[in-house]
Design a protein around this motif. Structure first.
Motif, short mmCIF file in Angstrom:
data_model
loop_
_atom_site.label_atom_id
_atom_site.label_comp_id
_atom_site.label_asym_id
_atom_site.label_seq_id
_atom_site.Cartn_x
_atom_site.Cartn_y
_atom_site.Cartn_z
N SER B 63 0.83 -1.20 0.00
CA SER B 63 0.00 0.00 0.00
C SER B 63 0.87 1.26 0.00
CB SER B 63 -0.92 -0.02 1.23
OG SER B 63 -0.79 1.15 1.96
N SER B 65 -0.05 4.27 0.81
CA SER B 65 -0.26 5.15 1.96
C SER B 65 0.51 4.64 3.18
CB SER B 65 -1.76 5.26 2.27
OG SER B 65 -2.24 4.06 2.82
N TYR B 66 0.65 3.30 3.29
CA TYR B 66 1.43 2.76 4.40
C TYR B 66 2.91 3.12 4.24
CZ TYR B 66 2.73 -0.31 8.23
OH TYR B 66 3.20 -0.79 9.43
N LYS B 250 -1.85 5.73 12.26
CA LYS B 250 -2.52 5.02 11.17
C LYS B 250 -3.24 3.75 11.67
CE LYS B 250 -1.63 3.59 6.42
NZ LYS B 250 -2.95 4.02 5.92
N ASP B 254 -7.06 3.58 10.60
CA ASP B 254 -7.57 2.48 9.79
C ASP B 254 -8.52 1.58 10.57
OD1 ASP B 254 -6.11 3.53 7.83
OD2 ASP B 254 -4.67 1.89 7.63
N GLY B 258 -11.64 3.58 9.46
CA GLY B 258 -11.80 2.82 8.24
C GLY B 258 -12.45 1.47 8.46
N ASP B 260 -11.14 -1.23 9.08
CA ASP B 260 -10.35 -2.28 8.47
C ASP B 260 -9.63 -3.03 9.60
OD1 ASP B 260 -8.67 -3.90 7.06
OD2 ASP B 260 -7.38 -2.28 6.31
N GLY B 263 -6.48 -5.26 8.60
CA GLY B 263 -5.34 -4.43 8.23
C GLY B 263 -4.75 -3.71 9.42
N SER B 264 -5.63 -3.19 10.28
CA SER B 264 -5.15 -2.48 11.46
C SER B 264 -4.41 -3.43 12.40
CB SER B 264 -6.35 -1.85 12.17
OG SER B 264 -5.97 -1.35 13.42
N GLN B 267 -1.02 -4.07 11.10
CA GLN B 267 -0.16 -2.93 11.42
C GLN B 267 0.32 -2.99 12.87
OE1 GLN B 267 -1.66 0.94 10.41
NE2 GLN B 267 -2.75 0.17 8.64
#
Lengths: 294, 293
Positions: B63, B65-66, B250, B254, B258, B260, B263-264, B267
């Protein structure tokens, strides 16, 4: 004759110049740190209309007590429950509860680890000290889910206990207990003191300054928490002052006249108690920071 | 453990139970939970989930943005650490040197420690206000049209400045007490050996401050990663958009905004691994290279 005078006075003049330079740097540094807060104070003496048009200025207005009254007793949100007084109260509970919980649990665990022979001592040590590595921010989402499952949203327990789940205090007390001479516990045992008596009558009084230093650091840390209170408190009567900053910021963006005076006053109230504690107990505070953290 | 330990069987367990149970419920459970959900894909309402293996990690590393957040985090951390350590060291050296007013300076320079990060963020919002902020006015007079929250680099600049402001006091306290713990005899010997103040500083004072400095380096990195959350959230006003953000912020954006969750969580796990690696590195380096007095 003349040259002698010059050689004698030259070094003195140089020393003075460097001293002025040193003080100049220190004064500049202090001003850099202090001016933003004075700016908050200045703006909270002025009428909101003036602030909105001009921002910070050198003028001192007469709105200070009016803004203080608004900040403390008038609620901002929907429910009318997040007055400054209520938020101050919640911040106090968070700061005191967090500091007390951390110190009590930390001392108990450190005492068990340092002064007892146990089979799982190493294991317990590692279980506890791994928590030093990962701050709450990293596991924020699952922590929220668990607190939600336990029905602890919008409660003081939910606010305080998950923050306590890290071993900083245990680590400091372990270091400190290990520095206490062994003869002490031997002498106590010869005198017939049991583990309870030794803990209460000898160890706790000995650790007084360490406890005080820890308490100040932990209180400031708890009081200043932002992310966790923001996530788990949605009831306005559970907001802390620092959590309330989010609301302050949002109210400055409203379409109506932004209340800079009141908002800045709330921000000042939010920093006043921890700042005063750090200033008044600075020797304990510095001792706690520098002697324990390493 | 001490030699002369008590041999009670149940008491130590009883003493450990409160701490271990809190850690178990509020530390290990969520950590494991994060690890688990990083391998699952959840629908936005949390009704069902599918095992996806490393897909969350793969999409993370692909990604843009990441990647942007990672680059920002590294530069942000470097800038905040270098600036706040440098300024604090300068102030500490001067405060250690002056005799008159030393205590006053210490008080004036340390209290910012107790200011909550989001309050610092609010001050930043005022100082950098586009129409009348004192700092943006200053920049405007220099021809720099400062736009907080609009221009990526301007916002990043404000974040760095506010974070440095907030971190100077901690570094100052540690440097000052490090300086004051240098024995008088060492200073006097250095005075005889080395006449120039700068020479004395680099040859004697600086090496003796190394343990403090290294400890502070780690503290500052941790601060930049985690404790700046309140500053960043206040400055970007909860509207991440095109604004710079750190990896920790983030995770929050996220996961919460978001929705998500997979995904979070991935992270979170990446951050956990990073912090663990940093700690291992720290312990090894401390044990090998730096000798505490």
């Amino acid at each position: 004759m003349n040259t002698e005078i010059v050689t004698q006075s030259a070094p003195r003049a140089r020393i003075k110049l460097s001293l002025v330079f040193d003080h100049g740097i220190l004064i500049l540094g202090a001003a850099f740190l202090i001016l933003p807060v004075l700016m908050l104070l200045q703006m909270s003496t002025m009428p909101d209309l003036f602030n909105m048009k001009n921002g910070p200025s050198f003028a001192i207005g007469d709105q200070l007590d009016e803004n203080f009254r608004k900040a403390m007793f008038e609620a901002d949100g929907f429910s009318g429950e997040n007055t400054g007084v209520q938020m101050l109260w919640n911040s106090l509970i968070l700061g005191l509860g967090f500091a007390a919980g951390k110190i009590v649990l930390g001392m108990m665990a450190a005492y068990a680890i340092v002064y007892f022979r146990m089979r799982f001592a190493t294991f317990a040590f590692w279980i506890i000290f791994t928590t030093l590595l990962l701050p709450l921010e990293v596991r924020i989402l699952p922590s929220y889910e668990i607190v939600q499952q336990l029905g602890m949203l919008n409660t003081y327990q939910g606010l305080i206990i998950p923050l306590i789940a890290s071993a900083t205090a245990t680590f400091f007390f372990r270091q400190y207990f290990r520095s206490i001479p062994e003869e002490l516990v031997e002498a106590a045992r010869i005198d017939g003191a049991g583990p309870f008596k030794f803990f209460i009558d000898i160890l706790v009084p000995l650790s007084r300054t360490m406890i005080a230093a820890m308490f100040i650091i932990m209180f400031v840390y708890g009081w200043n928490q932002y992310l966790w209170p923001t996530m788990i408190t949605t009831d306005e009567d559970m907001f802390t002052l620092v959590r309330g900053i989010k609301q302050i910021r949002q109210s400055l963006e409203g379409t109506s006249l932004p209340e800079y005076g009141r908002a800045n006053m709330l921000a000042l109230i939010a920093i006043l108690p921890p700042v005063l504690i750090v200033i008044f107990f600075q020797s304990w505070f510095v001792k706690g920071l520098t002697e324990s953290d390493k | 453990m001490k030699r002369a330990a008590f041999t009670n069987r149940w008491l130590p367990i009883l003493l450990l139970v409160p701490q271990i149970s809190i850690i178990g419920i509020f530390f290990y459970w969520p950590a494991i939970h994060a690890l688990r959900s990083s391998f699952y894909l959840q629908d936005p309402f949390g009704f069902s989930e599918t095992f996806v293996g490393f897909a969350n990690y793969a999409s993370l590393f692909n990604s843009a943005s990441y990647g942007r957040a990672a680059i920002f985090t590294v530069s942000f951390t470097l800038l905040v650490t270098i600036l706040s350590l440098g300024i604090a060291l300068l102030l500490a050296v001067k405060a250690d040197k002056v005799v008159r007013g030393a205590k006053t300076y210490r008080t004036l320079l340390m209290w910012v420690y107790a200011v909550a990060p989001p309050v610092a963020g609010v001050m930043g919002l005022i100082l950098f206000n586009q129409s009348w902020g004192p700092i943006s006015d200053l920049f405007k007079s220099l021809g720099w049209d400062f736009a907080l929250g609009v221009n990526y680099y301007d916002t990043a600049f404000a974040m760095v400045l506010i974070s440095v402001w907030k971190q100077i006091p901690v570094n100052f306290i540690f440097f000052l007490s490090g300086l004051q713990s240098i024995p008088k005899s060492v200073r006097e010997a250095a005075m005889i050996d080395n006449r120039s103040a700068a020479g004395r500083f680099w040859d004697v004072t600086f090496p003796l401050l190394a343990p403090t400095g290294f400890f502070l380096l780690i503290t500052n990195i941790t601060y930049s990663l985690f404790d700046t959350f309140g500053i960043i959230d206040t400055v970007v006003k909860g509207e991440p958009g095109n604004n710079p953000m750190t990896l920790v912020y983030k995770v929050y954006v996220d996961g919460f905004r978001g929705n998500d969750l997979g995904g979070s969580s991935a992270q979170s796990v990446v951050l956990m691994v990073l912090v663990l690696a940093m700690t291992v590195f720290q312990f090894r380096l401390v044990e090998r290279r730096i000798h505490y007095t």
